[in-house]
Scaffold this motif. Sequence first.
Motif, short mmCIF file in Angstrom:
data_model
loop_
_atom_site.label_atom_id
_atom_site.label_comp_id
_atom_site.label_asym_id
_atom_site.label_seq_id
_atom_site.Cartn_x
_atom_site.Cartn_y
_atom_site.Cartn_z
N MET A 1 -25.96 22.11 -2.94
CA MET A 1 -26.09 23.29 -2.08
C MET A 1 -27.35 23.10 -1.24
SD MET A 1 -26.30 27.23 -3.35
CE MET A 1 -26.38 28.60 -2.22
N LEU A 2 -27.37 23.69 -0.04
CA LEU A 2 -28.52 23.57 0.85
C LEU A 2 -29.04 24.95 1.22
CD1 LEU A 2 -30.38 21.85 2.75
CD2 LEU A 2 -28.63 22.20 4.52
N VAL A 3 -30.35 25.15 1.06
CA VAL A 3 -31.00 26.37 1.51
C VAL A 3 -31.94 25.99 2.66
CG1 VAL A 3 -32.54 28.28 0.91
CG2 VAL A 3 -30.89 27.42 -0.77
N ILE A 4 -31.71 26.58 3.83
CA ILE A 4 -32.59 26.33 4.98
C ILE A 4 -33.69 27.37 4.94
CG2 ILE A 4 -32.67 25.88 7.45
CD1 ILE A 4 -29.62 25.91 7.44
N ALA A 5 -34.83 26.98 4.39
CA ALA A 5 -35.94 27.92 4.21
C ALA A 5 -36.86 27.90 5.43
CB ALA A 5 -36.73 27.57 2.95
N CYS A 6 -36.26 27.86 6.59
CA CYS A 6 -36.99 27.81 7.86
C CYS A 6 -36.20 28.67 8.84
CB CYS A 6 -37.09 26.38 8.36
SG CYS A 6 -37.80 26.21 10.02
N ASN A 7 -36.86 29.67 9.39
CA ASN A 7 -36.16 30.58 10.31
C ASN A 7 -35.74 29.88 11.60
OD1 ASN A 7 -36.41 33.69 9.35
ND2 ASN A 7 -38.13 32.50 8.59
N THR A 8 -36.61 29.01 12.14
CA THR A 8 -36.27 28.33 13.38
C THR A 8 -35.09 27.39 13.18
OG1 THR A 8 -38.62 28.41 14.02
CG2 THR A 8 -37.21 26.94 15.28
N ALA A 9 -35.10 26.63 12.09
CA ALA A 9 -33.97 25.74 11.80
C ALA A 9 -32.70 26.53 11.53
CB ALA A 9 -34.30 24.84 10.60
N THR A 10 -32.83 27.67 10.85
CA THR A 10 -31.67 28.53 10.63
C THR A 10 -31.09 29.01 11.95
OG1 THR A 10 -32.52 29.30 8.49
CG2 THR A 10 -30.84 30.65 9.53
N ALA A 11 -31.97 29.47 12.83
CA ALA A 11 -31.52 30.01 14.12
C ALA A 11 -30.77 28.98 14.94
CB ALA A 11 -32.73 30.53 14.90
N PHE A 12 -31.25 27.74 14.94
CA PHE A 12 -30.69 26.72 15.83
C PHE A 12 -29.62 25.83 15.19
CE2 PHE A 12 -34.90 26.81 18.34
CZ PHE A 12 -34.40 27.77 19.21
N ALA A 13 -29.64 25.68 13.87
CA ALA A 13 -28.81 24.64 13.27
C ALA A 13 -27.78 25.11 12.26
CB ALA A 13 -29.71 23.59 12.60
N ILE A 14 -27.86 26.35 11.79
CA ILE A 14 -27.01 26.72 10.66
C ILE A 14 -25.52 26.67 10.98
CG2 ILE A 14 -27.05 29.24 11.06
CD1 ILE A 14 -27.23 29.48 7.92
N ASN A 15 -25.12 27.05 12.18
CA ASN A 15 -23.70 27.01 12.52
C ASN A 15 -23.16 25.58 12.48
OD1 ASN A 15 -23.60 29.79 12.87
ND2 ASN A 15 -23.98 29.68 15.07
N ASP A 16 -23.95 24.65 12.99
CA ASP A 16 -23.57 23.23 12.97
C ASP A 16 -23.48 22.72 11.54
OD1 ASP A 16 -22.89 20.88 14.36
OD2 ASP A 16 -24.93 20.13 14.24
N LEU A 17 -24.42 23.12 10.70
CA LEU A 17 -24.42 22.69 9.29
C LEU A 17 -23.22 23.26 8.54
CD1 LEU A 17 -28.24 23.13 8.64
CD2 LEU A 17 -27.00 20.96 8.63
N HIS A 18 -22.92 24.53 8.78
CA HIS A 18 -21.73 25.14 8.16
C HIS A 18 -20.47 24.37 8.53
CE1 HIS A 18 -23.19 28.58 6.03
NE2 HIS A 18 -23.75 29.14 7.09
#
Length: 268
Positions: free
Chosen positions: A67-84
């Motif tokens: 499992m991956l937790v992105i503990a960074c708001n900037t990375a979450t904002a820009f990359a989470i959709n791509d990671l999903h």
Amino acid sequence: MKKPIGVIDSGVGGLTVVHELMRQLPKEPLIYLGDTERCPYGPRTEEEVKQFTWEMVHFLLKKNIKMLVIACNTATAFAINDLHEKLDIPVIGVIKPGARAAIKSTENDYIGIIGTEGTIRSEAYNDALRQIKSEIEVLSLACPAFAPMVEKGLLEGPEARRVVEKSLVPISKHDKMDTLILGCTHYPLLKDTIQEVVGEDIKVISSSEETARETSTTLDIHQIADDDDQSPLHQFYATGDLEIFIDITQRIFKDSQFEVLTIKHADL
């Protein structure tokens, strides 16, 4: 399932999320990677943030994370959709949990957000808040001085107070705001100072607790929780100088079992 949870951040800030994960999920081994060499991510372009995020993710995938937790708001904002879209393991970010925590907290639907330039520019928190409650009033402010200050280990004292006071002047004038989201995982390390500056009437919200709760729920849904009673050994990696990283790690984690390792970003 005897596999670790991977956690990534631009630097030391994500350790605040790790601390809460360890508290709520004491059986789960964690592998943390903080890109301290290239921190902060806030001023960087979306393309850079996505590239750096994927480099960290590929490193952790080699560690067989479940499992991956992105503990960074900037990375979450820009990359989470791509990671999903591209990963076949569950991925949790910090923005939606932070938004939910703020909605629970506010009594007058007037919420402030402080974060990096990238997070504020993305309006990811604004969108997440209004998806839950459309009538929310949002006041956003970038605080680019905070993350570099934390990375230097300057967490309290007169200098930290001076920087926080100066940075928060634009929102200090707004008397309607009753809740303030710390929209960067570095900021909880400055929470006491921030609370002093904004006043006790403002509820200061970190996404860490809500993120850990969502992680716990996701583990149960996918039936991948670790049921081993033995205390896990956690691994913390940093891409930059280890001295300050170790100092902050020891301040946050006093009795937990962990090892601190270095990895150059060129090797990610």
